[in-house]
Design a protein around this motif. Sequence first.
Motif, mmCIF file in Angstrom:
data_model
loop_
_atom_site.group_PDB
_atom_site.id
_atom_site.type_symbol
_atom_site.label_atom_id
_atom_site.label_comp_id
_atom_site.label_asym_id
_atom_site.label_seq_id
_atom_site.Cartn_x
_atom_site.Cartn_y
_atom_site.Cartn_z
ATOM 1 N N UNK A 5 105.534 -30.044 -74.944
ATOM 2 C CA UNK A 5 105.948 -30.811 -73.766
ATOM 3 C C UNK A 5 105.788 -29.986 -72.500
ATOM 4 N N UNK A 6 106.140 -28.705 -72.585
ATOM 5 C CA UNK A 6 106.043 -27.842 -71.407
ATOM 6 C C UNK A 6 104.582 -27.675 -70.972
ATOM 7 N N UNK A 7 103.723 -27.308 -71.906
ATOM 8 C CA UNK A 7 102.312 -27.092 -71.544
ATOM 9 C C UNK A 7 101.649 -28.392 -71.072
ATOM 10 N N UNK A 8 102.052 -29.520 -71.634
ATOM 11 C CA UNK A 8 101.535 -30.810 -71.171
ATOM 12 C C UNK A 8 101.946 -31.060 -69.727
ATOM 13 N N UNK A 9 103.208 -30.768 -69.409
ATOM 14 C CA UNK A 9 103.701 -30.946 -68.040
ATOM 15 C C UNK A 9 102.940 -30.049 -67.059
ATOM 16 N N UNK A 10 102.686 -28.817 -67.465
ATOM 17 C CA UNK A 10 101.932 -27.891 -66.609
ATOM 18 C C UNK A 10 100.512 -28.392 -66.385
ATOM 19 N N UNK A 11 99.900 -28.902 -67.430
ATOM 20 C CA UNK A 11 98.538 -29.437 -67.313
ATOM 21 C C UNK A 11 98.502 -30.603 -66.327
ATOM 22 N N UNK A 12 99.493 -31.483 -66.416
ATOM 23 C CA UNK A 12 99.571 -32.617 -65.478
ATOM 24 C C UNK A 12 99.690 -32.105 -64.047
#
Length: 602
Positions: A5-12
């Motif tokens: 979830x964290x890395x997905x948020x950063x990618x967004x």
Amino acid sequence: MEKYLFYTAVTICCDAAHVLANRYADECLKKAETVDDEARKKELEEMADGLRWIADNPARGFREACQAELLYIQMVLMAGTGDVGSCGRFDQITGKYLEKDLAEGKITEDQAQEIVDNFFLNISRNWGGGLPELVKIIGIGNTYMHTTIGGTDPQTGKDATNKVTYMVLEAVGRMGLHDPTVSLRMTKDTPKELIECAVETTKLVGGLPLYYNDDVLIPAMQKELGFTLEEARDYALIGCQELTGSGIEYSCCNGIAPPHGSVYYSVVLDMAINNGKNPMNGEQASIETGYLYDMKNIEEVKEAFIKMARYVLRAHISINNFMEYVFAYNLPQAIISMSVEGCMEKGKDVINGGAKYTSFGGTATGLATVADSLSTIEYACFDKKICTTKELYDAVMANWKGYEELQQKLIAKVPHFGNNDPYADKWMTWVTETYYSLCQEMSSHYAKYYRAGLYGAADHVGQGYVTWATPDGREAGKPIADAASPAQGRDKNGPTSVLNSSCCYDHGKFMDGVCLNIRIHPSALSREDGNQKLGSMIRAYMDQGGAEVQFNVVSSETMRAAQENPEEYKDLVVRIAGYSAYFVELSKDCQNDLITRSENVI
């Protein structure tokens, strides 16, 4: 799952940064098609080219470095996490790019100055309407995007002043900007010319820059926060005057959910001498501390204050720790996390302890009111027998009504903090040490220590509204002392006495920040040697261990004239405590608070 979830948020967020920069580039090119001036057309095309580049790459030059920082700040604000922010060490971030561009002939100093001017104009417009009650305390139009200049090079330990350092002062002074706040970090090697430039800026723009002492704060950060020497040398300011590590720390300087960062210690004292009951609202705490008139000596008064302060601070920290638990799920901060050391490595958001360092803290605004009150109790009741503890208690509970003669006698005779009087200063030492010691008992899930601070925007006015009369002669509803400064009008012996008194306690223990306000009459700096004298006074204060000081160079006559004719004084900038503002936009209470502060000459 948490890492995913964290890395997905950063990618967004990274994708969003790419889109945002390119959209701005598109707008620059659209604008370029509508202008006839070839120079402006070229400038817009250069801006667009830079924005296209920084969407995916590191900055190549000074303009792009400024564009990149500004866009990052915009994204932090848009993410809803920028209530209290920082531009970091702006001159250190951008200075190397300017030197390179100048050496290669790609830019002139005048062009660079215009870029700096526009950077700060853009920062200063990032504010909207505030809550009516909050405006009384924080003023109108404050972003709290604190900017740090000067100081020490992290690697070499040498003075880090560069051309951008001077350009920031030039921009603030010439344009009369009250926001963002600018702090000048000073060392023993800070160039004399830079100090003179800073003092001249102070004369033009009230309270800016703030003056910070690297020689005190760098060792303190190593001792109190566990920073390495290199990390401590790279500290910056955030919000009002809170200290933070650059890119390594998640600083919740007012707790996880500002503005709940303050314990009202003048209220604590009133409750301590009133058996745990707040005389302002009649509410009784679940503990009892006894009444002043039953306390047989000053030691019993001190014990009552400590008992009440610990009780209130523990309750305050418990609320913060509950909010920390709630925020971890409801307010992730990917846009901040992706630029703070530790988060990307761990796959954890700053809100979940991802940063290399996590800290939280709060502030004790106006401890001079508490110190003066304790000084009054000791001096008047136990030492000089001017009155009994029952008489003083009754006077305070009556809000000094019917006790005006005693009130004036105490104000005139009791030693007060800020006059270089050991009798009074020992109480400021005791109160600050007690506060620090209590903070050392506190912690949260992610933060090892609760950082103590001595600052507070204009909270001394707001706290005054809800604080009953105090033993020092202050009446209910009136402002308490501001930040770490003496109580209004109680310092009578000039600025050097204020600075000497202020060094009675260890500033290095207060890692959430220290704020000392001094008002100087403009005539003191109008003489040829005025700037030099003020610069020398700042250096002498720092040699004694002072961590921070800021000055308002404005007369009472000017401020009263501005109250009467605000249209004629729209550009009058003053420093309240943790922020600067246009005087005419302040509430009447904040204006009067400034006028009642002692007016000093050097």
